[in-house]
Design a protein around this motif. Sequence first.
Motif, PDB file in Angstrom:
ATOM      1  N   GLY A 115      -4.480   9.972   1.361  1.00 12.57           N
ATOM      2  CA  GLY A 115      -3.106   9.499   1.412  1.00 12.57           C
ATOM      3  C   GLY A 115      -2.193  10.341   2.284  1.00 12.57           C
ATOM      4  N   THR A 116      -2.675  11.443   2.807  1.00  9.49           N
ATOM      5  CA  THR A 116      -1.819  12.291   3.626  1.00  9.49           C
ATOM      6  C   THR A 116      -2.687  13.138   4.545  1.00  9.49           C
ATOM      7  OG1 THR A 116      -0.018  13.894   3.585  1.00  9.49           O
ATOM      8  CG2 THR A 116      -1.762  14.167   1.943  1.00  9.49           C
ATOM      9  N   TYR A 117      -2.060  14.076   5.262  1.00 12.15           N
ATOM     10  CA  TYR A 117      -2.791  15.008   6.117  1.00 12.15           C
ATOM     11  C   TYR A 117      -1.994  16.297   6.206  1.00 12.15           C
ATOM     12  CZ  TYR A 117       0.504  13.909   9.911  1.00 12.15           C
ATOM     13  OH  TYR A 117       1.627  13.754  10.666  1.00 12.15           O
ATOM     14  N   GLN A 118      -2.618  17.338   6.720  1.00 13.59           N
ATOM     15  CA  GLN A 118      -1.968  18.645   6.790  1.00 13.59           C
ATOM     16  C   GLN A 118      -2.247  19.275   8.149  1.00 13.59           C
ATOM     17  OE1 GLN A 118      -3.407  22.289   4.539  1.00 13.59           O
ATOM     18  NE2 GLN A 118      -1.605  21.737   3.316  1.00 13.59           N
ATOM     19  N   CYS A 119      -1.196  19.862   8.745  1.00 13.28           N
ATOM     20  CA  CYS A 119      -1.333  20.566  10.016  1.00 13.28           C
ATOM     21  C   CYS A 119      -1.288  22.073   9.763  1.00 13.28           C
ATOM     22  CB  CYS A 119      -0.207  20.179  10.975  1.00 13.28           C
ATOM     23  SG  CYS A 119      -0.084  18.403  11.301  1.00 13.28           S
ATOM     24  N   SER A 120      -1.992  22.821  10.581  1.00 17.74           N
ATOM     25  CA  SER A 120      -1.996  24.278  10.438  1.00 17.74           C
ATOM     26  C   SER A 120      -2.140  24.902  11.816  1.00 17.74           C
ATOM     27  CB  SER A 120      -3.134  24.720   9.526  1.00 17.74           C
ATOM     28  OG  SER A 120      -4.392  24.348  10.083  1.00 17.74           O
ATOM     29  N   CYS A 121      -2.057  26.220  11.862  1.00 14.58           N
ATOM     30  CA  CYS A 121      -2.210  26.965  13.110  1.00 14.58           C
ATOM     31  C   CYS A 121      -3.468  27.811  13.039  1.00 14.58           C
ATOM     32  CB  CYS A 121      -1.000  27.863  13.356  1.00 14.58           C
ATOM     33  SG  CYS A 121       0.546  26.961  13.640  1.00 14.58           S
ATOM     34  N   PRO A 122      -4.200  27.961  14.147  1.00 14.55           N
ATOM     35  CA  PRO A 122      -5.419  28.772  14.130  1.00 14.55           C
ATOM     36  C   PRO A 122      -5.088  30.263  14.044  1.00 14.55           C
ATOM     37  CG  PRO A 122      -4.948  28.037  16.355  1.00 14.55           C
ATOM     38  CD  PRO A 122      -3.938  27.367  15.469  1.00 14.55           C
ATOM     39  N   SER A 123      -6.114  31.045  13.820  1.00 13.97           N
ATOM     40  CA  SER A 123      -5.943  32.490  13.748  1.00 13.97           C
ATOM     41  C   SER A 123      -5.373  33.020  15.064  1.00 13.97           C
ATOM     42  CB  SER A 123      -7.292  33.155  13.446  1.00 13.97           C
ATOM     43  OG  SER A 123      -7.179  34.554  13.442  1.00 13.97           O
ATOM     44  N   GLY A 124      -4.410  33.928  14.966  1.00  8.93           N
ATOM     45  CA  GLY A 124      -3.761  34.467  16.152  1.00  8.93           C
ATOM     46  C   GLY A 124      -2.502  33.727  16.528  1.00  8.93           C
ATOM     47  N   TYR A 125      -2.191  32.657  15.791  1.00  9.92           N
ATOM     48  CA  TYR A 125      -0.972  31.888  16.030  1.00  9.92           C
ATOM     49  C   TYR A 125      -0.130  31.892  14.765  1.00  9.92           C
ATOM     50  CZ  TYR A 125      -2.984  30.061  20.349  1.00  9.92           C
ATOM     51  OH  TYR A 125      -3.523  29.946  21.598  1.00  9.92           O
ATOM     52  N   LYS A 126       1.153  31.622  14.941  1.00 11.81           N
ATOM     53  CA  LYS A 126       2.058  31.527  13.796  1.00 11.81           C
ATOM     54  C   LYS A 126       2.859  30.239  13.902  1.00 11.81           C
ATOM     55  CE  LYS A 126       5.563  34.366  16.132  1.00 11.81           C
ATOM     56  NZ  LYS A 126       6.395  35.589  16.051  1.00 11.81           N
ATOM     57  N   GLY A 127       3.395  29.786  12.768  1.00 13.48           N
ATOM     58  CA  GLY A 127       4.151  28.543  12.703  1.00 13.48           C
ATOM     59  C   GLY A 127       3.589  27.638  11.627  1.00 13.48           C
ATOM     60  N   ASP A 128       4.176  26.421  11.477  1.00 15.54           N
ATOM     61  CA  ASP A 128       3.709  25.488  10.445  1.00 15.54           C
ATOM     62  C   ASP A 128       2.778  24.418  10.996  1.00 15.54           C
ATOM     63  OD1 ASP A 128       5.415  23.898  11.875  1.00 15.54           O
ATOM     64  OD2 ASP A 128       6.826  23.524  10.236  1.00 15.54           O
ATOM     65  N   GLY A 129       2.605  24.349  12.309  1.00 10.42           N
ATOM     66  CA  GLY A 129       1.651  23.414  12.892  1.00 10.42           C
ATOM     67  C   GLY A 129       2.193  22.033  13.165  1.00 10.42           C
ATOM     68  N   TYR A 130       3.440  21.730  12.797  1.00  6.31           N
ATOM     69  CA  TYR A 130       3.994  20.389  12.968  1.00  6.31           C
ATOM     70  C   TYR A 130       4.903  20.355  14.202  1.00  6.31           C
ATOM     71  CZ  TYR A 130       2.293  19.352   8.285  1.00  6.31           C
ATOM     72  OH  TYR A 130       1.497  19.156   7.192  1.00  6.31           O
ATOM     73  N   CYS A 182       0.841  -1.190   0.000  1.00  5.79           N
ATOM     74  CA  CYS A 182       0.000   0.000   0.000  1.00  5.79           C
ATOM     75  C   CYS A 182       0.880   1.245   0.000  1.00  5.79           C
ATOM     76  CB  CYS A 182      -0.900   0.014   1.238  1.00  5.79           C
ATOM     77  SG  CYS A 182      -2.206  -1.228   1.215  1.00  5.79           S
ATOM     78  N   LYS A 183       0.481   2.257  -0.732  1.00  8.83           N
ATOM     79  CA  LYS A 183       1.194   3.526  -0.732  1.00  8.83           C
ATOM     80  C   LYS A 183       1.182   4.133   0.660  1.00  8.83           C
ATOM     81  CE  LYS A 183       0.236   4.844  -5.552  1.00  8.83           C
ATOM     82  NZ  LYS A 183       1.660   4.990  -5.974  1.00  8.83           N
ATOM     83  N   SER A 184       2.095   5.056   0.896  1.00  8.38           N
ATOM     84  CA  SER A 184       2.145   5.753   2.177  1.00  8.38           C
ATOM     85  C   SER A 184       0.827   6.498   2.404  1.00  8.38           C
ATOM     86  CB  SER A 184       3.313   6.740   2.180  1.00  8.38           C
ATOM     87  OG  SER A 184       3.333   7.489   3.374  1.00  8.38           O
ATOM     88  N   GLY A 185       0.281   6.365   3.588  1.00  7.42           N
ATOM     89  CA  GLY A 185      -0.998   7.009   3.895  1.00  7.42           C
ATOM     90  C   GLY A 185      -2.194   6.142   3.569  1.00  7.42           C
ATOM     91  N   PHE A 186      -1.952   4.920   3.118  1.00 11.09           N
ATOM     92  CA  PHE A 186      -3.034   3.984   2.787  1.00 11.09           C
ATOM     93  C   PHE A 186      -2.789   2.670   3.513  1.00 11.09           C
ATOM     94  CE2 PHE A 186      -2.896   6.960  -0.690  1.00 11.09           C
ATOM     95  CZ  PHE A 186      -4.233   7.200  -0.987  1.00 11.09           C
ATOM     96  N   GLN A 187      -3.834   1.897   3.699  1.00 15.57           N
ATOM     97  CA  GLN A 187      -3.717   0.592   4.336  1.00 15.57           C
ATOM     98  C   GLN A 187      -4.762  -0.348   3.753  1.00 15.57           C
ATOM     99  OE1 GLN A 187      -4.479   1.115   8.508  1.00 15.57           O
ATOM    100  NE2 GLN A 187      -6.680   1.457   8.237  1.00 15.57           N
ATOM    101  N   GLY A 188      -4.547  -1.654   4.008  1.00 17.35           N
ATOM    102  CA  GLY A 188      -5.475  -2.648   3.483  1.00 17.35           C
ATOM    103  C   GLY A 188      -4.733  -3.760   2.785  1.00 17.35           C
ATOM    104  N   ASN A 189      -5.422  -4.460   1.922  1.00 15.02           N
ATOM    105  CA  ASN A 189      -4.848  -5.571   1.166  1.00 15.02           C
ATOM    106  C   ASN A 189      -4.562  -5.094  -0.255  1.00 15.02           C
ATOM    107  OD1 ASN A 189      -4.335  -7.922  -0.301  1.00 15.02           O
ATOM    108  ND2 ASN A 189      -5.810  -9.144   0.860  1.00 15.02           N
ATOM    109  N   PRO A 190      -3.290  -4.934  -0.643  1.00 10.94           N
ATOM    110  CA  PRO A 190      -2.977  -4.372  -1.969  1.00 10.94           C
ATOM    111  C   PRO A 190      -3.361  -5.292  -3.122  1.00 10.94           C
ATOM    112  CG  PRO A 190      -0.981  -5.139  -0.883  1.00 10.94           C
ATOM    113  CD  PRO A 190      -2.065  -5.234   0.131  1.00 10.94           C
ATOM    114  N   TYR A 191      -3.632  -6.582  -2.839  1.00  9.86           N
ATOM    115  CA  TYR A 191      -3.988  -7.519  -3.903  1.00  9.86           C
ATOM    116  C   TYR A 191      -5.503  -7.639  -4.079  1.00  9.86           C
ATOM    117  CZ  TYR A 191       0.854  -8.883  -3.009  1.00  9.86           C
ATOM    118  OH  TYR A 191       2.200  -8.872  -2.832  1.00  9.86           O
ATOM    119  N   HIS A 192      -6.249  -7.198  -3.070  1.00  8.91           N
ATOM    120  CA  HIS A 192      -7.714  -7.320  -3.114  1.00  8.91           C
ATOM    121  C   HIS A 192      -8.289  -6.388  -4.171  1.00  8.91           C
ATOM    122  CE1 HIS A 192     -11.906  -7.282  -1.710  1.00  8.91           C
ATOM    123  NE2 HIS A 192     -11.614  -8.436  -1.133  1.00  8.91           N
ATOM    124  N   PRO A 193      -9.368  -6.789  -4.866  1.00  8.99           N
ATOM    125  CA  PRO A 193      -9.950  -5.927  -5.913  1.00  8.99           C
ATOM    126  C   PRO A 193     -10.297  -4.525  -5.426  1.00  8.99           C
ATOM    127  CG  PRO A 193     -10.894  -8.121  -6.035  1.00  8.99           C
ATOM    128  CD  PRO A 193     -10.020  -8.107  -4.829  1.00  8.99           C
TER     129      PRO A 193
END
Length: 731
Positions: free
Chosen positions: A292-307, A255-266
């Motif tokens: 396949g992925t996710y994103q972090c952020s900061c709320p209004s009034g805050y600064k930074g990249d969220g990670y 399975c690609k990064s961010g995915f799960q399951g059985n890669p051979y199943h239909p």
Amino acid sequence: MAVTQAQSLAGCPDKCGDVDIPYPFGVGVQPGTSRNCFLDQSFNLTCDNATSTLYFEKHPVSNISLQQSQMDISMLISKGCYNRTGKFHDLYTKGFTISSTQNKFLSIGCDALGIIRFNKNFTHYSGCVALCDTDKPPPKDMIDKTCSGTGCCHVDIPAGMNNISFYAASVDNHTNVWRFNNCSAAFVARNDWFSFSLDYLQNFPIDRAPLVVDWTVSNVTCQTAANSSNEEDFACKSNTDCVDSSDGVGYTCTCKSGFQGNPYHPSGCHDVDECSRPNNCSMPNQCRNFNGTYQCSCPSGYKGDGYTNGRGCTLDAPQSNQQLLILIIALGISVALLVVITLISTLYWSHKRRILKQLKERNFEQNGGYMLLQQLSQHQGYSDKTKIFTEVELNDATNNFDQSRIIGHGGQGTVYKGILPDNTLVAIKKSKVEGNSRQIKDFINEVFVLSQINHRNVVKLLGCCLETDVPLLVYEFVDNGTLLKHIDPSKNELSFTWETRLRIAAETAEAISYLHSSASIPIIHRDIKSTNILLDHNLKAKVSDFGASRLIPLDETHVTTMVQGTFGYLDPEYLHIGQLNDKSDVYSFGVVLIELLTGNKAIEFRWPEHVNLAMHFVSSMRENQFWEILDKRILEQKNAKQLKEVALLAMRCVRVKGDERPTMKEVAKELEGLIAMDKHPWMKNEDLMLEESEYLLGHLPNLDGAIIGAGTLACYDCMLKEIASEIADGR
């Protein structure tokens, strides 16, 4: 969304014993199709249901891994003793390879030669020799748990081997004599499984060894499979990566990064919701999931990249004061709105409660509440006998009068089954038509009449409710249905015995006699019929439905009323002249007796020459057809005399002229006498009964006209012709 990796095709077995069977592996054929449960023959497994054991070829399988693309199986160990060479043990992996990194070949013994052959024609050989001193075994602390050549040896498995064969032999053909060892063993085993012990030179108790097989799909590369014109040839499904094998041929899928399951199943691999599990966001509520992925952020009034592994989120100082001011203003507005909403809600609910109170008072008046109170004010003890229920109590008892709670339809309304808070079962009658003055009057009449009655064979009134749109009556719950349901052959083929029928008739007659003779004010029911006689779980009779009943002052013998009753049970004299008296109930009860005798309903349209059951019964008696019209389910020799007596009584009850009918007290006494005679045979007098029995069976054509004479029948016919015009208000 969590997806189980051990996922089989729809309808295919996903387990054998404790072992999961993930596709591309499978057992058998997919139900309802001709499609195999496995990708191709390389992945075809067998499940022995008797032992719950999964097999790859003839080898038991203990685990299948999709992530490592490996399968754990076990093989027999080859053993040779004295001058006998061990058996060959073969493993054909159908294109898979024996893992060169997870397995090793071992030989155990003091004159042990382990031989292993590889590939299809077994053209490649390998092996090792394990020796010991002939005089004594080696020191335990020297070789225990090691496999360095003394008593035990091992060699690696070459890469890419898909077929093996091995056996245990002897270097000196076991010609030397060892006091402690004269056997050898050879086997392939998983690296972390075997730990050598000196005790194994005395006795090697193991019969099978686990090993690891590396499996791949097809015998081509990822590029060749992906470029195939037939999409079915490529085993890697949606959201997967293809990986070429580094040990042999073919490829595997992941399975690609961010995915799960059985890669051979239909259905392929599915997105992992990283925001619903521990992630790298410094503020969990600032996580957004993507395919396949996710994103972090900061709320209004805050600064930074969220990670958390980045700059995270920190308060932005220049904006904090402005945000605080905005927050205070918003809070003030919210409080003001809350006060306004609370005030409006309070005024609304106060107005609604006032309107509801006025509505309940209006309903109480329209439902005849004041009329009822006026009638009951002259009778003491009503408040002790009957409860005034609220609308909420009866709504809760009937689940808001749900249709599934309906148990019947009475003359004046629908009857619901209810359950009070103390688990008491009740029957609640609800008027059919809102605002119908006639029905309101009948309702009030029923409450008033029932408040005067206290008898074991009369349905007990527990209370009423007058604050609803239509009035409600609350009765005791009688759980065994109506008398008609039990005697009607179309509804009950078995019915009950004549003895039970006679007892029910006696109980009903005694209850009506009580209404006529023993109540504080005589009561005429005016609608006696088999559907108004209920039976409890002991088949005890309960007379019900008093909506049409009338109280008759002691100084009056009859009252003139609008004709009301049920066709087939209606007194022809009352129908003709409109004068109601207690003999009208006697006639209706006589029809019920005939129903008990014949098993027929009061109105049957299969008698074209007669209007109702009473006329048909009288006519049949004139024609000496007494036994023919009786209900075949009660015909017994021992019942003959009772049947004759009850038939005679029924005929007297349905005489056209009321003066010629017996009173209900006389009817009840005669029925009780018949029951007593049956219980006490010494009370019977054959001579006294003979004349009347012969009178019934042998001389009916000469019966007195007062009973069923031609003149009476003619009068009966002329009165019944007026039914269409005079019963318009009946039920």
